[in-house]
Design an enzyme around this catalytic site. Structure first.
Site, PDB file in Angstrom:
ATOM      1  N   SER A   1      26.899 -56.860 111.081  1.00 46.09           N
ATOM      2  CA  SER A   1      27.325 -56.751 109.688  1.00 46.09           C
ATOM      3  C   SER A   1      28.357 -57.801 109.308  1.00 46.09           C
ATOM      4  CB  SER A   1      27.905 -55.347 109.431  1.00 46.09           C
ATOM      5  OG  SER A   1      26.913 -54.358 109.597  1.00 46.09           O
TER       6      SER A   1
ATOM      7  N   PHE B   1      36.045 -54.206 102.370  1.00 45.60           N
ATOM      8  CA  PHE B   1      35.366 -54.668 103.567  1.00 45.60           C
ATOM      9  C   PHE B   1      36.328 -54.944 104.714  1.00 45.60           C
ATOM     10  CE2 PHE B   1      31.972 -55.473 100.541  1.00 45.60           C
ATOM     11  CZ  PHE B   1      30.841 -55.172 101.287  1.00 45.60           C
TER      12      PHE B   1
ATOM     13  N   PHE C   1      13.749 -65.720 111.423  1.00 44.94           N
ATOM     14  CA  PHE C   1      15.011 -65.959 110.724  1.00 44.94           C
ATOM     15  C   PHE C   1      16.141 -65.506 111.632  1.00 44.94           C
ATOM     16  CE2 PHE C   1      18.319 -64.699 107.635  1.00 44.94           C
ATOM     17  CZ  PHE C   1      18.302 -65.744 106.716  1.00 44.94           C
ATOM     18  N   GLY C   2      16.942 -66.448 112.127  1.00 42.64           N
ATOM     19  CA  GLY C   2      17.974 -66.132 113.088  1.00 42.64           C
ATOM     20  C   GLY C   2      19.359 -66.089 112.470  1.00 42.64           C
TER      21      GLY C   2
ATOM     22  N   GLU D   1      19.167 -55.530 107.739  1.00 39.88           N
ATOM     23  CA  GLU D   1      19.407 -56.216 106.460  1.00 39.88           C
ATOM     24  C   GLU D   1      20.425 -55.465 105.614  1.00 39.88           C
ATOM     25  OE1 GLU D   1      15.848 -57.570 104.529  1.00 39.88           O
ATOM     26  OE2 GLU D   1      14.883 -57.998 106.450  1.00 39.88           O
TER      27      GLU D   1
ATOM     28  N   TRP E   1      17.600 -59.171 117.756  1.00 41.18           N
ATOM     29  CA  TRP E   1      16.789 -58.321 116.880  1.00 41.18           C
ATOM     30  C   TRP E   1      16.045 -59.159 115.842  1.00 41.18           C
ATOM     31  CZ3 TRP E   1      16.283 -54.133 119.410  1.00 41.18           C
ATOM     32  CH2 TRP E   1      17.360 -53.576 120.114  1.00 41.18           C
TER      33      TRP E   1
ATOM     34  N   THR F   1      12.751 -60.336 114.213  1.00 43.25           N
ATOM     35  CA  THR F   1      11.333 -60.067 113.995  1.00 43.25           C
ATOM     36  C   THR F   1      10.541 -61.367 114.037  1.00 43.25           C
ATOM     37  OG1 THR F   1      11.816 -58.123 112.643  1.00 43.25           O
ATOM     38  CG2 THR F   1       9.653 -59.133 112.355  1.00 43.25           C
TER      39      THR F   1
ATOM     40  N   ALA G   1      14.868 -60.391 100.655  1.00 43.17           N
ATOM     41  CA  ALA G   1      14.129 -59.534 101.583  1.00 43.17           C
ATOM     42  C   ALA G   1      14.422 -58.063 101.331  1.00 43.17           C
ATOM     43  CB  ALA G   1      14.477 -59.909 103.017  1.00 43.17           C
TER      44      ALA G   1
ATOM     45  N   THR H   1      21.479 -62.521 112.744  1.00 37.14           N
ATOM     46  CA  THR H   1      22.181 -61.491 113.498  1.00 37.14           C
ATOM     47  C   THR H   1      22.404 -61.914 114.941  1.00 37.14           C
ATOM     48  OG1 THR H   1      21.253 -59.747 112.122  1.00 37.14           O
ATOM     49  CG2 THR H   1      22.055 -59.098 114.283  1.00 37.14           C
TER      50      THR H   1
END
Length: 396
Positions: free
Chosen positions: A150, A395, A141-142, A375, A174, A176, A254, A144
């Site tokens: 963030s 934010f 899953f791309g 995440e 990063w 996985t 997730a 980041t």
């Protein structure tokens, strides 16, 4: 007969009686995953962690597929159709073995498969989901990027139309499973907003160099994704979503698994500390007989089982279709933070032995340092809850 004589015995492994909330099917799922992890992971995990490798990952994926652990809360297309609570219990047992194993399952099912299942076309679902559910194909899953973690809305990866095709350029970081994946779900900026793309990893221009020299999640494949003029057909785009709602909904699913998984790492560390405290002698008696050690064990048990109870509550809400993203943030923020503290306290009980790979404590503690920030960092989840509590957006 007094009322107290009818009470069940106190169970140190389940002091709140949470197992009473589980159905036989839930217990069967938990026992199956626990037995698999005990047989296939625990005998080898210290060596894998020390060498920084996860050998036989494709075989492990197929075995996880055979027990229904991949995309297990999804329905159809070869998926198990398990409940959210059952998926959570599986995540707990997998992370009790190692966070890297839970990450393999989480990225496969809750990110890559979930994205295709929820937002993909029927053609995409039929092409990928059955093979991913069986473990024949590993997914990644791309989202980041090197400069945008963030703040995914600022991603630089671009997808441009070229006739009927799409051409993707960019980098993801990063990731996985990236170096062993057969398919990648990649999010990119388009002229219409952020879109998701199903990218076969054998596409020309796609590469996934593995990231080395990690001191956390060492028994996990972590990669960079490089997209250099990757040309895809028009039907590669996920048709049912545009904008950040797509990837963020995947992340929420997730993160729910992390709420459970973190308690698995905490449980493993607590059990190691409890066993050690009952057998390690100092000053003529087990250290578990000293007040300070008992205070540590009591505090660890309270936070561990509060966290499991919180995870169970969120699972029931998810099964009822009532789980909000803010509640998932609540769970991830609390459970990962408390799990790290449990590991650190367990390390103090084990003393110097706590840093040895003969025990799981330091391995779990270093893994959780990654789980704490991936995440959604602590700060992001604090701001999610802060906005929900005050109605004010902090934010920006």
């Amino acid at each position: 007969m007094s009322a107290s004589s009818k009470l069940p015995a106190f169970d140190p492994a389940d002091p709140l009686g949470i197992d009473d909330l589980l159905e036989p099917e839930d217990l069967a799922v938990r026992d199956t995953v626990r037995a698999w992890a005990a047989d296939r992971v625990l005998p080898h995990i210290a060596e894998w962690y020390e060498t920084g490798e996860l050998p036989g990952i494709r075989e492990l994926a197929r075995e996880l597929g055979s027990i229904g652990a991949l995309g297990m809360s999804l329905t159809g297309y070869g998926c198990a159709g398990a409940t959210a609570v059952q998926y959570g219990l599986a995540c707990l047992e997998l992370e009790a073995a190692d966070s890297g194993i839970r990450s393999l399952v989480s990225v496969q099912g809750s990110l890559a498969m979930y994205a295709i299942h929820r937002f993909g076309s029927e053609e995409q679902k039929l092409q990928w989901l059955p093979r991913m559910a069986s473990g024949e194909v590993i997914g990644c899953f791309g989202l980041t990027e090197p400069d945008h973690g963030s703040d995914p809305a600022s991603m630089r990866t671009r997808a441009k139309r070229d006739g009927d095709d799409w051409v993707l350029n960019g980098r993801k970081m990063w990731i996985t499973n990236g170096s062993v994946a057969g398919v990648a779900v990649v999010w990119a900026q388009t002229e219409d907003g952020i879109r998701g793309f199903v990218v076969p990893t054998d596409s020309p221009g796609f590469s996934a160099p593995e990231i080395r020299h990690k001191w956390s999640l060492r028994a996990s494949v972590t990669s960079e994704l490089v997209l250099d003029d990757v040309r895809l057909p028009a039907n590669a785009v996920l048709p049912e979503v545009t904008g950040l709602r797509g990837p963020l909904s995947c992340l929420s699913h997730a993160r729910y698994g992390i709420v459970w998984g973190a308690m698995g790492a905490a449980r493993s560390s607590f059990e190691a500390a409890l066993d050690y405290a009952k057998s390690r002698e100092q000053f003529g008696r087990p250290i578990g007989g000293f007040q300070l050690t008992q205070a540590k064990l009591a505090d660890m048990a309270v936070e561990l089982h509060k966290g499991i109870l919180l995870a169970h509550h969120l699972g029931r809400r998810m099964d009822a279709g009532r789980l909000r993203p803010e509640q998932v943030s609540f769970g991830k923020l609390n459970n990962v933070r408390e799990a790290i503290e449990i590991c650190r306290t367990a390390r103090t009980i084990l003393g110097a032995n706590g840093i040895s790979l003969e025990y799981p404590v330091m391995r779990h503690a270093t893994n959780l340092e990654s789980v704490l920030t991936y995440e959604g960092t602590v700060e992001m989840h604090q701001l999610v809850l802060g906005k929900a509590l005050t109605g004010l957006d902090a934010f920006r």
